[in-house]
Design a protein around this motif. Structure first.
Motif, PDB file in Angstrom:
ATOM      1  N   UNK A 171       0.831  -1.215   0.000  1.00 60.50           N
ATOM      2  CA  UNK A 171       0.000   0.000   0.000  1.00 60.50           C
ATOM      3  C   UNK A 171       0.865   1.263   0.000  1.00 60.50           C
ATOM      4  N   UNK A 172       0.243   2.367  -0.371  1.00 60.01           N
ATOM      5  CA  UNK A 172       0.994   3.623  -0.499  1.00 60.01           C
ATOM      6  C   UNK A 172       1.566   4.087   0.828  1.00 60.01           C
ATOM      7  N   UNK A 173       0.938   3.715   1.935  1.00 60.17           N
ATOM      8  CA  UNK A 173       1.402   4.205   3.235  1.00 60.17           C
ATOM      9  C   UNK A 173       2.457   3.288   3.853  1.00 60.17           C
ATOM     10  N   UNK A 174       3.140   2.499   3.069  1.00 66.42           N
ATOM     11  CA  UNK A 174       4.155   1.581   3.583  1.00 66.42           C
ATOM     12  C   UNK A 174       5.339   2.363   4.144  1.00 66.42           C
ATOM     13  N   UNK A 175       5.816   1.903   5.296  1.00 60.75           N
ATOM     14  CA  UNK A 175       6.970   2.514   5.950  1.00 60.75           C
ATOM     15  C   UNK A 175       8.206   1.689   5.601  1.00 60.75           C
ATOM     16  N   UNK A 176       9.067   2.239   4.758  1.00 63.15           N
ATOM     17  CA  UNK A 176      10.243   1.474   4.314  1.00 63.15           C
ATOM     18  C   UNK A 176      11.512   1.903   5.042  1.00 63.15           C
ATOM     19  N   UNK A 177      11.346   2.606   6.120  1.00 62.81           N
ATOM     20  CA  UNK A 177      12.535   3.059   6.852  1.00 62.81           C
ATOM     21  C   UNK A 177      13.266   1.905   7.527  1.00 62.81           C
ATOM     22  N   UNK A 178      12.534   0.893   7.877  1.00 66.82           N
ATOM     23  CA  UNK A 178      13.145  -0.270   8.541  1.00 66.82           C
ATOM     24  C   UNK A 178      12.543  -1.537   7.929  1.00 66.82           C
ATOM     25  N   UNK A 179      13.357  -2.267   7.191  1.00 68.03           N
ATOM     26  CA  UNK A 179      12.878  -3.441   6.448  1.00 68.03           C
ATOM     27  C   UNK A 179      13.681  -4.665   6.880  1.00 68.03           C
ATOM     28  N   UNK A 180      12.959  -5.788   7.000  1.00 68.40           N
ATOM     29  CA  UNK A 180      13.637  -7.070   7.326  1.00 68.40           C
ATOM     30  C   UNK A 180      13.481  -8.004   6.133  1.00 68.40           C
ATOM     31  N   UNK A 181      14.608  -8.519   5.636  1.00 68.43           N
ATOM     32  CA  UNK A 181      14.619  -9.462   4.519  1.00 68.43           C
ATOM     33  C   UNK A 181      14.792 -10.878   5.050  1.00 68.43           C
ATOM     34  N   UNK A 182      13.974 -11.797   4.550  1.00 70.59           N
ATOM     35  CA  UNK A 182      14.119 -13.216   4.893  1.00 70.59           C
ATOM     36  C   UNK A 182      14.910 -13.893   3.776  1.00 70.59           C
ATOM     37  N   UNK A 183      16.080 -14.415   4.118  1.00 67.58           N
ATOM     38  CA  UNK A 183      16.969 -15.025   3.129  1.00 67.58           C
ATOM     39  C   UNK A 183      16.678 -16.519   2.971  1.00 67.58           C
ATOM     40  N   UNK A 184      17.323 -17.103   1.972  1.00 61.92           N
ATOM     41  CA  UNK A 184      17.092 -18.530   1.665  1.00 61.92           C
ATOM     42  C   UNK A 184      17.665 -19.423   2.756  1.00 61.92           C
ATOM     43  N   UNK A 185      17.340 -20.723   2.636  1.00 58.98           N
ATOM     44  CA  UNK A 185      17.797 -21.692   3.631  1.00 58.98           C
ATOM     45  C   UNK A 185      19.310 -21.856   3.572  1.00 58.98           C
ATOM     46  N   UNK A 186      19.899 -22.001   4.737  1.00 59.36           N
ATOM     47  CA  UNK A 186      21.326 -22.261   4.842  1.00 59.36           C
ATOM     48  C   UNK A 186      21.514 -23.667   5.414  1.00 59.36           C
ATOM     49  N   UNK A 187      22.080 -24.600   4.638  1.00 57.32           N
ATOM     50  CA  UNK A 187      22.297 -25.951   5.178  1.00 57.32           C
ATOM     51  C   UNK A 187      23.562 -25.988   6.033  1.00 57.32           C
ATOM     52  N   UNK A 188      23.420 -26.410   7.265  1.00 55.67           N
ATOM     53  CA  UNK A 188      24.541 -26.517   8.190  1.00 55.67           C
ATOM     54  C   UNK A 188      24.670 -27.980   8.600  1.00 55.67           C
TER      55      UNK A 188
END
Length: 540
Positions: free
Chosen positions: A226-243
Motif C-alpha cells: 500500500x501507499x502508506x508503507x513505511x520502508x525506513x526499517x525493512x527485514x529481509x528473509x533469506x534462503x535456507x542455509x544448510x549446516x
C-alpha cells in the motif's frame, strides 16, 4: 678387430621380440591405473575453477593420459603392440566382472540398504521449535525415523544431519516505486531473498511480501505494498542455509549435536542422512541363525530341482532323440521342427503362457482334468504335501523349456556314431536294448557329461523360471517370508535383497550371494570330481 674372439660376438644381437603374458598385463594395468588417477585428478582440478563441472570431464583427462602412457610403453617395449588388442577386454573385465565382485564382497560386511544408502533423507526433515547452542527441540522426533538405523548403531547416534536455517537481514529502503524496492545496505550477494517484511502504519502491523527477483540493492516484489508503507526499517528473509552437523543423541524430542550452531540464524528444520556402516559378520550370523527356516530348506529344494530337471530332461531327451535318429521314421524332420518350437519362443512368453495353463480356476489343464472327472489342483499355490503340485509344475515347465536343447544336443552326438557299429552289434545277435547299452550309451557319455554339468549349473541359478512362474510361492509353514516353497537360493537372495528392510537390503543380499557362490563352487567341484570332467586323457 680382435680375431681371437668368436664371430658371434661381433654380430648384431637381435632385440627381444616379445614379452611374457603376465608382464604385458602388468604394463596394461599400470597404464589404466595412471589414466584413472589422472582422470580423478582432472575432475578435482576442474572443480576448483568450475564447481559444477560434469563427471565425464574425468574421462577426457583419463583418455589423454591413457594414450600418452600407451605411446610411451610402445616406444619402450615394441613387442607389446599386439597385446593392445587385449585392452578393451581388460577394461570390460574390470568394469563388469572384477568391480561388481569386489563391491559385492565389501557390501556383504555392511548394513547398506534402501533406507541406509548414505544419501540425505528428505523424508526425515523435521521442524525445529527451539535451538540452543548444541541442542535442538523438535516438533516430533519420530519423523527422523531413527528406528530404521538400528542395524549398526543405536538409532541416530553418530549420524550426519543437516540443519536448515533461514537468516534475516535488516536494511533500510531508499525508494519504493510500485513493486520495485531499493534498499541500502544491499543484502549478501550469495544469498537469495525469499520475502520482504514491510511495516504498514495504517493497519498497525508488518506484512510479508514475496520476492520475484533481486539484483544487488534492487528487489522486485511479487505484489505492490500500500501507499502508506513505511520502508525506513525493512527485514529481509533469506534462503535456507544448510549446516551439517553430527547427531550425538536423541532423547524424546530433544536432539544433541556434536558442535554448536552459529548465531544470528533462525533454524527451521533438520534432516538426517541415511547412514550405513560396517557390521562385520552380522549379516552372516543373521543368515545362519535362521538357516533351519530359510537357508537349508531352500538349499535342499535347489539341489532337488536342479538334479531332477537334468535327470528328467536327459532321459526324455535321449529317448526322443533315439526315435528321431531312426532313418526309417517318416516325417522325422517335421517332428524335429515341431519339437524345437519351444526353444525358438522367448522363455518369458512361454512361462507366462504356462502360468495361464496352470491357473486353478480357468487354466486349460484343470479344465481338461474336470472334463475327465479327475481331481483338479491349485498348481501354483497349493501347500499340500510340501507344495508338491507347485514343485511338479515347475519341473513340468522346465521340461518344456529345456527338452529341445537336450534333444538337439543328443541328436548331434548320435549323428557322430558310425552306423557300422550298430550293424556289427546286430550281426553279433545283440537286441535293440543291448545295442543301446553296449554301443549308444558309452559313446554318448562323453557328449552328455559337459551338457548335463552345464545344465545343472544353469538350473541351479534358474531365477527366471521361479520368479515368473510361481514367484517362489506358496508360503511354507515354519519358513521365513522370503524363503517360500519353490524358492531357490538365487530367488531367496533376491527376496532378501529387494523385498525386505525397506526394499533394498544390499548388504544382506550380498552376504547371501557370497554363500551361494561358495555352495555353487563346491557342488561344481564335486560334479567334476565324480564325473571326471577335468581329468586329462593320456595315451598309453
Amino acid at each position: 678387430m680382435d680375431i681371437s674372439k668368436p664371430v658371434k660376438d661381433y654380430l648384431v644381437k637381435p632385440k627381444k621380440s616379445e614379452g611374457s603374458l603376465w608382464f604385458s598385463l602388468v604394463l596394461l594395468l599400470i597404464a589404466l591405473t595412471v589414466a584413472a588417477a589422472v582422470g580423478a585428478l582432472g575432475i578435482w582440478l576442474t572443480r576448483l575453477f568450475v564447481p559444477d563441472a560434469p563427471n565425464y570431464i574425468g574421462i577426457i583427462f583419463g583418455l589423454f593420459a591413457l594414450i600418452i602412457c600407451l605411446r610411451y610403453i610402445a616406444l619402450r617395449y615394441e613387442w607389446i603392440m599386439p597385446w593392445y588388442y587385449l585392452l578393451p577386454a581388460i577394461i570390460f573385465l574390470l568394469t563388469f566382472t572384477v568391480f561388481p565382485v569386489i563391491l559385492t564382497i565389501l557390501l556383504a560386511f555392511t548394513d547398506y540398504a534402501g533406507v541406509r544408502n548414505g544419501q540425505l533423507s528428505v523424508s526425515t526433515e523435521t521442524p525445529v521449535i527451539a535451538a540452543n547452542d548444541t541442542t535442538l527441540t523438535l516438533s516430533n522426533a519420530a519423523t527422523l525415523q531413527c528406528d530404521q538405523l538400528l542395524g549398526s548403531r543405536k538409532g541416530c547416534n553418530n549420524v550426519r544431519a543437516v540443519v536448515y536455517a533461514s537468516g534475516s537481514f535488516q536494511t533500510q529502503g531508499i525508494s519504493l516505486d510500485g513493486v520495485i524496492l531499493k534498499v541500502d545496505p544491499a543484502p549478501p550477494a550469495d544469498r537469495a531473498i525469499k520475502s520482504v517484511e514491510i511495516n504498514l502504519p495504517s493497519v498497525g502491523f508488518a506484512a510479508q511480501f514475496p520476492v520475484v527477483s533481486s539484483t544487488d540493492s534492487e528487489i522486485v516484489l511479487g505484489r505492490a505494498p500500500p501507499a502508506d508503507a513505511d520502508i525506513s526499517n525493512i527485514r529481509l528473509t533469506l534462503d535456507k542455509v544448510p549446516i551439517e552437523r553430527k547427531i550425538v543423541s536423541v532423547s524424546g524430542d530433544t536432539v544433541t549435536l556434536d558442535q554448536a550452531l552459529p548465531e544470528g540464524l533462525a533454524f527451521e528444520t533438520i534432516a538426517r542422512y541415511n547412514a550405513f556402516g560396517s557390521v562385520g559378520l552380522d549379516n552372516f550370523r543373521l543368515i545362519f541363525s535362521e538357516a533351519s527356516r530359510a537357508l537349508w530348506p531352500v538349499f535342499v529344494w535347489n539341489i532337488i530341482f536342479a538334479f531332477s530337471t537334468i535327470l528328467i530332461n536327459t532321459v526324455i531327451g535321449v529317448f526322443i532323440a533315439l526315435l528321431l535318429n531312426n532313418p526309417d521314421l517318416h516325417f522325422r524332420n517335421l517332428y524335429r521342427t515341431l519339437l524345437i518350437v519351444p526353444w525358438a519362443l522367448p522363455g518369458i512368453i512361454t512361462i507366462q503362457v504356462w502360468r495361464g495353463f496352470l491357473n486353478e480356476n480357468f487354466g486349460a489343464i484343470n479344465r481338461l482334468l474336470a472334463l475327465l472327472d479327475l481331481p483338479t489342483y491349485n498348481w501354483l499355490g497349493s501347500q499340500t504335501f510340501a507344495a508338491l503340485a507347485p514343485k511338479s509344475a515347475v519341473l513340468l515347465v522346465n521340461l518344456w523349456l529345456g527338452l529341445p536343447f537336450m534333444m538337439t544336443a543328443v541328436l548331434g552326438a548320435l549323428s557322430a556314431i558310425p552306423r557300422e557299429l550298430y550293424e556289427a552289434a546286430r550281426v553279433d545277435g545283440a537286441s535293440a536294448w543291448q545295442g543301446f547299452w553296449g554301443v549308444t550309451a558309452p559313446l554318448l557319455r562323453t557328449a552328455l557329461i559337459p551338457i548335463t554339468l552345464t545344465g545343472f549349473a544353469f538350473n541351479f541359478n534358474n531365477f527366471n523360471l521361479i520368479f515368473l512362474l510361481t514367484g517362489g510361492g506358496p508360503a511354507c509353514p515354519g519358513s521365513t517370508a522370503t524363503a517360500r516353497c519353490t524358492d531357490i537360493l538365487i530367488s531367496w537372495a533376491y527376496n532378501e535383497a529387494f523385498q525386505s528392510q525397506g526394499g533394498y537390503a544390499y548388504g544382506l543380499g550380498s552376504a547371501i550371494s557370497i554363500i551361494i557362490f561358495i555352495i555353487t563352487l563346491a557342488i561344481s567341484l564335486v560334479n567334476f570330481r565324480v564325473t571326471g570332467a577335468l581329468k586329462e586323457e593320456t595315451n598309453t
